[in-house]
Design a protein around this motif. Structure first.
Motif, PDB file in Angstrom:
ATOM      1  N   CYS A   1       5.884   8.663   2.931  1.00  0.00           N
ATOM      2  CA  CYS A   1       5.327   9.598   3.933  1.00  0.00           C
ATOM      3  C   CYS A   1       5.901  10.848   4.055  1.00  0.00           C
ATOM      4  CB  CYS A   1       5.725   8.906   5.373  1.00  0.00           C
ATOM      5  SG  CYS A   1       7.661   8.859   5.632  1.00  0.00           S
TER       6      CYS A   1
ATOM      7  N   LYS B   1       5.166   5.549  12.129  1.00  0.00           N
ATOM      8  CA  LYS B   1       3.860   5.103  11.753  1.00  0.00           C
ATOM      9  C   LYS B   1       3.232   4.231  12.927  1.00  0.00           C
ATOM     10  CE  LYS B   1       5.099   0.754   9.071  1.00  0.00           C
ATOM     11  NZ  LYS B   1       5.166   0.280   7.865  1.00  0.00           N
TER      12      LYS B   1
ATOM     13  N   CYS C   1       8.323   4.975   8.025  1.00  0.00           N
ATOM     14  CA  CYS C   1       7.363   4.258   7.447  1.00  0.00           C
ATOM     15  C   CYS C   1       7.672   2.830   6.729  1.00  0.00           C
ATOM     16  CB  CYS C   1       6.448   4.814   6.492  1.00  0.00           C
ATOM     17  SG  CYS C   1       7.399   5.099   4.777  1.00  0.00           S
TER      18      CYS C   1
END
Length: 700
Positions: A155, A482, A183
């Motif tokens: 990410c 996320k 993430c």
């Protein structure tokens, strides 16, 4: 540099160096959505085993039925006959011919939202899940990293001091594994332990420096205060000769008739005052003049003969005119104000009015001069009318021409951003300049838009010349967890995973801010993320990665990471609200909507945010930020002949985080016009206008 949560700022937080602030002490996470996700996750494996399908949407729909009551079919399906809703997939084959008895479903026309539904939608999009990033933090280098930033392979989040708790040692391989807090991706840590950041905010020097790091701040200060260029781009069209009666007029330099000073005389007085002041305080700065009417005259610092651009040159493209003007920048803007102030005074006195308004070409010539100076240089445009000559003309333009004109001024803004130049627009009251077309040059470069009385211009010049550029080529990347989404952001600014937002900020001053809002992902999206246990999650991470250039040319990356406590109670979040953060974001959000012409939503956003805070004192703090913009939008809606300049002025103030004029609660809530009777009418003439005054009857 630290962060204040959208729901509040920690008491032990050092606000003096705060770079990220939240709208409240807590991030609000909906308990209802958590319940839906939890139930769907439990049901999904059983449904897969029993019924042989794994459609997350179907499982989610059943979970929502149980949690919130039966759900209706989507409106498009309700509008179709049952036969079409159950149509086999084979019927969609290109070669399929429907039987004669088959009637195609009527085209679906979505039902417009009712007034109550629209209000509810607007209310749902207003909360304290807001984050503000102060770019003023770039003025100080702060804690320097000993190595390079370490990015998550999935990410692109940067390893921070908050990552220590999720770094584990693999006993088998003897390797350190960092589980990214954004993430949950497991990264093999390829840096030494001493290179792990020790603070919330860390600065990385991307390019090697030519002098010791300890000198960075000193060099920035020197470059900001001394070596910049200031170019005054002055409108000398015929309308600048308009005079205004001044009952208490005093004799002033450049003013022939103290009771009827002209607009140009007012501008001359203000510029003269700035030259005198800067000669004493910043003698190394460079000051130059560019004037525009039927032609554009490059006077520069006054040491060389003027260069005139006229005729077909004024209709040239942006880059053609820019290239020609740049050729004279070395000779016409080469000396400091300490050497040129007497010459500048003489040139200023000799300036006379002419014909039309070639504002676009004048801006390009002035920009070419300023761009050759140090980062932080400025162009100040002083005008009272529409651009009606040459490139960038806005008078009588068609809809197609409006696009190319906006593109022309946007090109100028982008060039200015690349060279660290701020462009400010000074317009005079009682004039309409179509600032909505010119506004990109100010809004995109961090410059100001002012509407002033020409005889009171000196104080305004002093205030915005005092604002210093502290960094250029600023780009802000924002990372969120996320399980979250950015709200009300254009798709082009989001990364592929939708958890990265990129904003180009251009030039940064001490007051520059970037704000954004976030929300929880939709339940069916969350159900597809199995490694998030919302019931155990207590904090959410936020990170801003700010890449920029210092004023002496170094490339840096400043990373600010903060954790925010989670609450499932909306009222608890509201109690911890930071009114300043909320107000700044409300003003920027409403300004973006107003700029697109969505006045209704702009008003709703300003009004709802102003009433969100529970305490009256905090409500007033929000209204200080949004009141002037709300008023300008309201008046724009009601005007028979739209006066865009007032609205554009308010939008610019919102973007630059400037305080809006205070507006009373009653006016904010009930602002409208009513017809009233009048007793009599008075009128008088000026050189340009017939001024009428209605003396209104007094009412309760």
């Amino acid at each position: 540099v630290s962060t204040q949560s959208t729901w509040g700022l920690r008491k032990d937080f050092d606000r003096r160096i705060s770079g990220m602030e939240m709208g409240s002490k807590f991030a609000y996470i909906s308990k209802r959505k958590m319940g839906i996700v939890s139930k769907a996750r439990k049901e999904k494996p059983k449904r897969e085993e029993e019924e042989g399908f794994d459609s997350c949407e179907e499982v989610m729909e059943d979970a929502m039925d149980d949690f919130m009551g039966p759900m209706r079919k989507p409106a498009p399906m309700m509008a179709m006959p049952e036969s079409s809703a159950m149509m086999p997939t084979s019927m969609a084959h290109p070669g399929y011919a429907p039987p004669p008895s088959y009637a195609p479903p009527p085209s679906y026309v979505p039902k417009p939202h009712s007034k109550e539904e629209e209000k509810k939608k607007n209310r749902d999009e207003v909360d304290t899940n807001v984050v503000s990033i102060k770019l003023g933090t770039l003025e100080h280098v702060g804690q320097l990293a000993t190595g390079e930033p370490f990015f998550c392979a999935q990410c692109s989040a940067v390893l921070s001091n908050h990552s220590k708790s999720v770094i584990i040692k693999d006993e088998a391989t003897k390797k350190s594994i960092w589980t990214c807090e954004f993430c949950n991706f497991k990264n093999e840590l390829l840096i030494e332990e001493e290179e792990i950041p020790k603070a919330d905010t860390i600065t990385y020097l991307i390019e090697k420096v030519a002098h010791p790091v300890s000198d960075v701040v000193v060099k920035e200060k020197e470059a900001t205060e001394d070596d910049i260029s200031i170019v005054f781009c002055i409108d000398v069209s015929g309308s600048m000769d308009a005079a205004k009666f001044s009952k208490d007029g005093k004799p002033m330099k450049y003013v022939k008739n103290k009771n009827y000073p002209t607009r140009l005389e007012g501008v001359k007085v203000a510029i003269d005052n700035q030259i005198e002041q800067l000669t004493k305080t910043n003698p190394r700065r460079k000051i130059g003049f560019v004037t525009f009417e039927n032609k554009v005259t490059l006077i520069g610092d006054g040491t060389q003969p003027p260069i005139v651009f006229e005729g077909t040159k004024l209709d040239a493209s942006f880059f053609t005119l820019l290239e020609e003007a740049v050729n004279f920048s070395g000779t016409h803007m080469g000396k400091s104000i300490a050497e040129t102030s007497p010459l500048l005074m003489e040139k200023l006195k000799a300036i006379r009015t002419g014909g039309s308004t070639a504002l676009g070409p004048g801006l390009i010539v002035a920009l070419a001069m300023a761009a050759q100076g140090k980062p932080g240089s400025r162009v100040i445009i002083c005008t009272d009318g529409l651009a009606n000559k040459g490139s960038g003309s806005v008078e009588g333009m068609s809809e197609k021409a409006a696009y190319s004109v906006k593109e022309f001024y946007t090109q100028a803004a982008e060039y200015a951003k690349q060279h660290g130049v701020l462009i400010s627009l000074v317009t005079l009251v009682e004039s309409e300049c179509r600032l909505d077309m010119l506004s990109p040059v100010a809004n995109l470069t961090g410059g100001d838009i002012l509407r002033v009385d020409p005889m009171n211009l000196s104080a305004d010049f002093t205030s915005f010349l005092a604002e210093k550029v502290i960094a250029t080529n600023v780009e802000v990347k924002i990372k969120i967890h996320k399980g979250l989404n950015f709200r009300n952001e254009p798709e082009k600014n989001l990364g592929s995973d939708k958890t990265t937002l990129t904003r180009e900020a251009g030039n940064a001053t001490r007051d520059s801010i970037v704000t954004f809002e976030y929300c929880m992902k939709k339940p069916h999206e969350l159900a597809l993320i199995p490694d998030i246990d919302w019931e155990k999650l207590e904090k959410l991470p936020f990170q801003s990665q700010i890449s920029y250039k210092t004023l002496d040319g170094k490339k840096c990356l400043k990373v600010i990471t903060q954790l925010q406590d989670i609450t499932h109670e909306k009222e608890e979040a509201k109690k911890g609200v930071d009114a300043k953060v909320l107000g700044a974001h409300a003003a920027i959000s409403a300004a973006q909507m107003a700029e697109k012409g969505d006045y209704k939503k702009a008003k709703a956003t300003a009004f709802l945010y102003s009433n969100w805070a529970p305490e009256p004192e905090k409500q007033e703090m929000v209204r200080e930020k949004v009141g002037g913009l709300y008023q300008a939008v309201k008046m724009q809606e009601m005007a028979h002949a739209p006066q865009m300049d007032s609205l554009t002025f308010a939008i610019n103030k919102a973007y630059n985080a400037k305080k809006q004029p205070v507006i009373s609660y009653a006016l904010l809530r009930f602002l409208h016009l009513k017809t009233v009777s009048y007793t009599h009418l008075r009128a008088h003439e000026t050189l340009r206008y017939l001024v009428c005054r209605l003396l209104l009857e007094k009412k309760k």
